[in-house]
Design a protein around this motif. Sequence first.
Motif, PDB file in Angstrom:
ATOM      1  N   VAL A  43       0.800  -1.223   0.000  1.00 51.33           N
ATOM      2  CA  VAL A  43       0.000   0.000   0.000  1.00 51.33           C
ATOM      3  C   VAL A  43       0.835   1.278   0.000  1.00 51.33           C
ATOM      4  CG1 VAL A  43      -1.950  -1.159   1.085  1.00 51.33           C
ATOM      5  CG2 VAL A  43      -0.251  -0.006   2.516  1.00 51.33           C
ATOM      6  N   GLU A  44       2.162   1.159   0.038  1.00 50.39           N
ATOM      7  CA  GLU A  44       3.007   2.354   0.011  1.00 50.39           C
ATOM      8  C   GLU A  44       2.782   3.110  -1.298  1.00 50.39           C
ATOM      9  OE1 GLU A  44       7.009   0.984   0.689  1.00 50.39           O
ATOM     10  OE2 GLU A  44       6.574   0.456   2.771  1.00 50.39           O
ATOM     11  N   PRO A  45       2.744   4.443  -1.255  1.00 47.82           N
ATOM     12  CA  PRO A  45       2.408   5.221  -2.451  1.00 47.82           C
ATOM     13  C   PRO A  45       3.336   4.982  -3.644  1.00 47.82           C
ATOM     14  CG  PRO A  45       2.651   6.661  -0.523  1.00 47.82           C
ATOM     15  CD  PRO A  45       2.969   5.275  -0.082  1.00 47.82           C
ATOM     16  N   GLU A  46       4.603   4.672  -3.395  1.00 47.33           N
ATOM     17  CA  GLU A  46       5.555   4.475  -4.484  1.00 47.33           C
ATOM     18  C   GLU A  46       5.534   3.064  -5.052  1.00 47.33           C
ATOM     19  OE1 GLU A  46       6.495   5.350  -1.341  1.00 47.33           O
ATOM     20  OE2 GLU A  46       6.663   7.518  -1.581  1.00 47.33           O
ATOM     21  N   THR A  47       4.937   2.110  -4.348  1.00 47.24           N
ATOM     22  CA  THR A  47       4.915   0.716  -4.795  1.00 47.24           C
ATOM     23  C   THR A  47       4.092   0.595  -6.073  1.00 47.24           C
ATOM     24  OG1 THR A  47       5.170  -0.136  -2.561  1.00 47.24           O
ATOM     25  CG2 THR A  47       4.196  -1.634  -4.173  1.00 47.24           C
ATOM     26  N   ARG A  48       4.614  -0.205  -7.009  1.00 44.76           N
ATOM     27  CA  ARG A  48       3.887  -0.506  -8.238  1.00 44.76           C
ATOM     28  C   ARG A  48       3.696  -2.012  -8.327  1.00 44.76           C
ATOM     29  NH1 ARG A  48       2.937   3.736  -7.340  1.00 44.76           N
ATOM     30  NH2 ARG A  48       3.148   5.629  -8.557  1.00 44.76           N
ATOM     31  N   LEU A  65       9.254  -1.937  -5.370  1.00 48.02           N
ATOM     32  CA  LEU A  65       9.262  -1.100  -4.165  1.00 48.02           C
ATOM     33  C   LEU A  65      10.317  -0.014  -4.272  1.00 48.02           C
ATOM     34  CD1 LEU A  65       9.288  -3.969  -1.499  1.00 48.02           C
ATOM     35  CD2 LEU A  65       7.293  -2.687  -2.300  1.00 48.02           C
ATOM     36  N   ASP A  66      10.009   1.140  -3.722  1.00 42.80           N
ATOM     37  CA  ASP A  66      10.985   2.203  -3.533  1.00 42.80           C
ATOM     38  C   ASP A  66      11.695   1.871  -2.229  1.00 42.80           C
ATOM     39  OD1 ASP A  66      12.433   4.529  -3.301  1.00 42.80           O
ATOM     40  OD2 ASP A  66      10.707   5.853  -3.478  1.00 42.80           O
ATOM     41  N   ASP A  67      12.965   1.471  -2.314  1.00 42.12           N
ATOM     42  CA  ASP A  67      13.661   0.907  -1.169  1.00 42.12           C
ATOM     43  C   ASP A  67      14.942   1.673  -0.878  1.00 42.12           C
ATOM     44  OD1 ASP A  67      13.533  -0.973   0.838  1.00 42.12           O
ATOM     45  OD2 ASP A  67      13.870  -2.685  -0.438  1.00 42.12           O
ATOM     46  N   GLY A  68      15.515   1.407   0.272  1.00 40.24           N
ATOM     47  CA  GLY A  68      16.792   1.988   0.640  1.00 40.24           C
ATOM     48  C   GLY A  68      17.808   0.900   0.891  1.00 40.24           C
ATOM     49  N   ASP A  69      19.061   1.200   0.634  1.00 40.60           N
ATOM     50  CA  ASP A  69      20.133   0.227   0.809  1.00 40.60           C
ATOM     51  C   ASP A  69      21.377   0.978   1.270  1.00 40.60           C
ATOM     52  OD1 ASP A  69      22.307  -1.581  -1.341  1.00 40.60           O
ATOM     53  OD2 ASP A  69      21.471  -2.332   0.531  1.00 40.60           O
ATOM     54  N   ASP A  70      21.735   0.841   2.525  1.00 39.74           N
ATOM     55  CA  ASP A  70      22.914   1.528   3.074  1.00 39.74           C
ATOM     56  C   ASP A  70      22.888   3.026   2.776  1.00 39.74           C
ATOM     57  OD1 ASP A  70      23.890  -0.898   4.041  1.00 39.74           O
ATOM     58  OD2 ASP A  70      24.922  -1.340   2.162  1.00 39.74           O
ATOM     59  N   GLY A  71      21.729   3.649   2.950  1.00 42.12           N
ATOM     60  CA  GLY A  71      21.616   5.081   2.725  1.00 42.12           C
ATOM     61  C   GLY A  71      21.420   5.476   1.278  1.00 42.12           C
ATOM     62  N   VAL A  94       8.321 -10.648 -19.939  1.00 44.79           N
ATOM     63  CA  VAL A  94       7.436  -9.493 -20.076  1.00 44.79           C
ATOM     64  C   VAL A  94       7.220  -8.834 -18.712  1.00 44.79           C
ATOM     65  CG1 VAL A  94       5.118  -8.746 -20.766  1.00 44.79           C
ATOM     66  CG2 VAL A  94       6.307 -10.519 -22.091  1.00 44.79           C
ATOM     67  N   ILE A  95       7.048  -9.641 -17.693  1.00 49.30           N
ATOM     68  CA  ILE A  95       6.870  -9.097 -16.336  1.00 49.30           C
ATOM     69  C   ILE A  95       8.113  -8.325 -15.910  1.00 49.30           C
ATOM     70  CG2 ILE A  95       6.576  -9.700 -13.902  1.00 49.30           C
ATOM     71  CD1 ILE A  95       4.904 -12.121 -14.897  1.00 49.30           C
ATOM     72  N   MET A  96       9.286  -8.919 -16.106  1.00 50.18           N
ATOM     73  CA  MET A  96      10.524  -8.241 -15.693  1.00 50.18           C
ATOM     74  C   MET A  96      10.769  -6.979 -16.508  1.00 50.18           C
ATOM     75  SD  MET A  96      12.039  -9.251 -13.038  1.00 50.18           S
ATOM     76  CE  MET A  96      13.608  -8.422 -13.244  1.00 50.18           C
ATOM     77  N   GLU A  97      10.516  -7.015 -17.801  1.00 46.18           N
ATOM     78  CA  GLU A  97      10.710  -5.821 -18.635  1.00 46.18           C
ATOM     79  C   GLU A  97       9.795  -4.691 -18.163  1.00 46.18           C
ATOM     80  OE1 GLU A  97      10.025  -7.525 -22.470  1.00 46.18           O
ATOM     81  OE2 GLU A  97      12.009  -8.483 -22.496  1.00 46.18           O
ATOM     82  N   THR A  98       8.566  -5.021 -17.796  1.00 44.16           N
ATOM     83  CA  THR A  98       7.642  -4.005 -17.293  1.00 44.16           C
ATOM     84  C   THR A  98       8.118  -3.487 -15.939  1.00 44.16           C
ATOM     85  OG1 THR A  98       5.822  -5.042 -18.497  1.00 44.16           O
ATOM     86  CG2 THR A  98       5.233  -3.514 -16.719  1.00 44.16           C
ATOM     87  N   ALA A  99       8.530  -4.382 -15.050  1.00 46.28           N
ATOM     88  CA  ALA A  99       9.029  -3.963 -13.738  1.00 46.28           C
ATOM     89  C   ALA A  99      10.243  -3.044 -13.894  1.00 46.28           C
ATOM     90  CB  ALA A  99       9.372  -5.180 -12.886  1.00 46.28           C
ATOM     91  N   LEU A 100      11.146  -3.393 -14.789  1.00 45.36           N
ATOM     92  CA  LEU A 100      12.340  -2.561 -14.989  1.00 45.36           C
ATOM     93  C   LEU A 100      11.997  -1.221 -15.625  1.00 45.36           C
ATOM     94  CD1 LEU A 100      14.864  -5.333 -16.055  1.00 45.36           C
ATOM     95  CD2 LEU A 100      14.917  -3.964 -13.943  1.00 45.36           C
ATOM     96  N   SER A 101      10.941  -1.168 -16.418  1.00 49.89           N
ATOM     97  CA  SER A 101      10.536   0.114 -17.000  1.00 49.89           C
ATOM     98  C   SER A 101       9.983   1.056 -15.931  1.00 49.89           C
ATOM     99  CB  SER A 101       9.508  -0.097 -18.113  1.00 49.89           C
ATOM    100  OG  SER A 101       8.237  -0.420 -17.597  1.00 49.89           O
ATOM    101  N   VAL A 102       9.439   0.492 -14.856  1.00 47.45           N
ATOM    102  CA  VAL A 102       8.961   1.285 -13.725  1.00 47.45           C
ATOM    103  C   VAL A 102      10.142   1.753 -12.877  1.00 47.45           C
ATOM    104  CG1 VAL A 102       7.639   1.168 -11.563  1.00 47.45           C
ATOM    105  CG2 VAL A 102       6.737   0.108 -13.637  1.00 47.45           C
ATOM    106  N   ALA A 103      11.131   0.897 -12.732  1.00 47.53           N
ATOM    107  CA  ALA A 103      12.275   1.137 -11.847  1.00 47.53           C
ATOM    108  C   ALA A 103      13.386   1.871 -12.596  1.00 47.53           C
ATOM    109  CB  ALA A 103      12.772  -0.200 -11.297  1.00 47.53           C
ATOM    110  N   GLN A 104      13.145   3.113 -12.929  1.00 42.68           N
ATOM    111  CA  GLN A 104      14.096   3.909 -13.707  1.00 42.68           C
ATOM    112  C   GLN A 104      14.983   4.786 -12.821  1.00 42.68           C
ATOM    113  OE1 GLN A 104      14.568   3.995 -17.162  1.00 42.68           O
ATOM    114  NE2 GLN A 104      13.248   2.188 -17.121  1.00 42.68           N
ATOM    115  N   GLY A 105      16.197   5.068 -13.298  1.00 42.07           N
ATOM    116  CA  GLY A 105      17.042   6.088 -12.706  1.00 42.07           C
ATOM    117  C   GLY A 105      17.874   5.696 -11.506  1.00 42.07           C
TER     118      GLY A 105
END
Length: 150
Positions: A43-48, A65-71, A94-105
């Motif tokens: 339910v986190e706002p950034e989760t897709r 998920l919008d996550d953190g890793d060692d700061g 197809v699932i991974m390509e879509t997930a990676l298109s969301v996880a940019q930058g």
Amino acid sequence: MKCIAVAFDHLDPYAVYGICKIRQDVFVVEQACPYPDLDGRDVEPETRHVLLMDDDALSGYARVLDDGDDGQSVWRIGRVLLAPDARGRGLADVIMETALSVAQGRDVVLDAQSPLAGWYATFGFEVSGPEFLEDGIPHTPMRLSRRRGR
């Protein structure tokens, strides 16, 4: 087949039910791995939620998920799955390509079930730590680094 990424607040109740059911069917029942799937992160706002739809049926899923890793801010992909009748047709790509298109930058991390580490490597993920057991299943931490010009 179509694959979309949706925030939780844009999912209708039937989609939420479908997500919970397919995750339970694959991870809890099929893999005989009782674990607390509803962890509060859905339910986190950034989760897709990445939904692979075959007409009105949910055939595959992943969570970004919008996550953190060692700061450092990273994306985390998890809960990647296909329904049994959707397997063996390349649809997980197809699932991974879509997930990676969301996880940019930013870098992307995941904990691969160890037998699938080679498949994740085809998307540029590299092993980033030692294998570990999670709920009795061997997992391998992996990272897709986007800071090295990838």
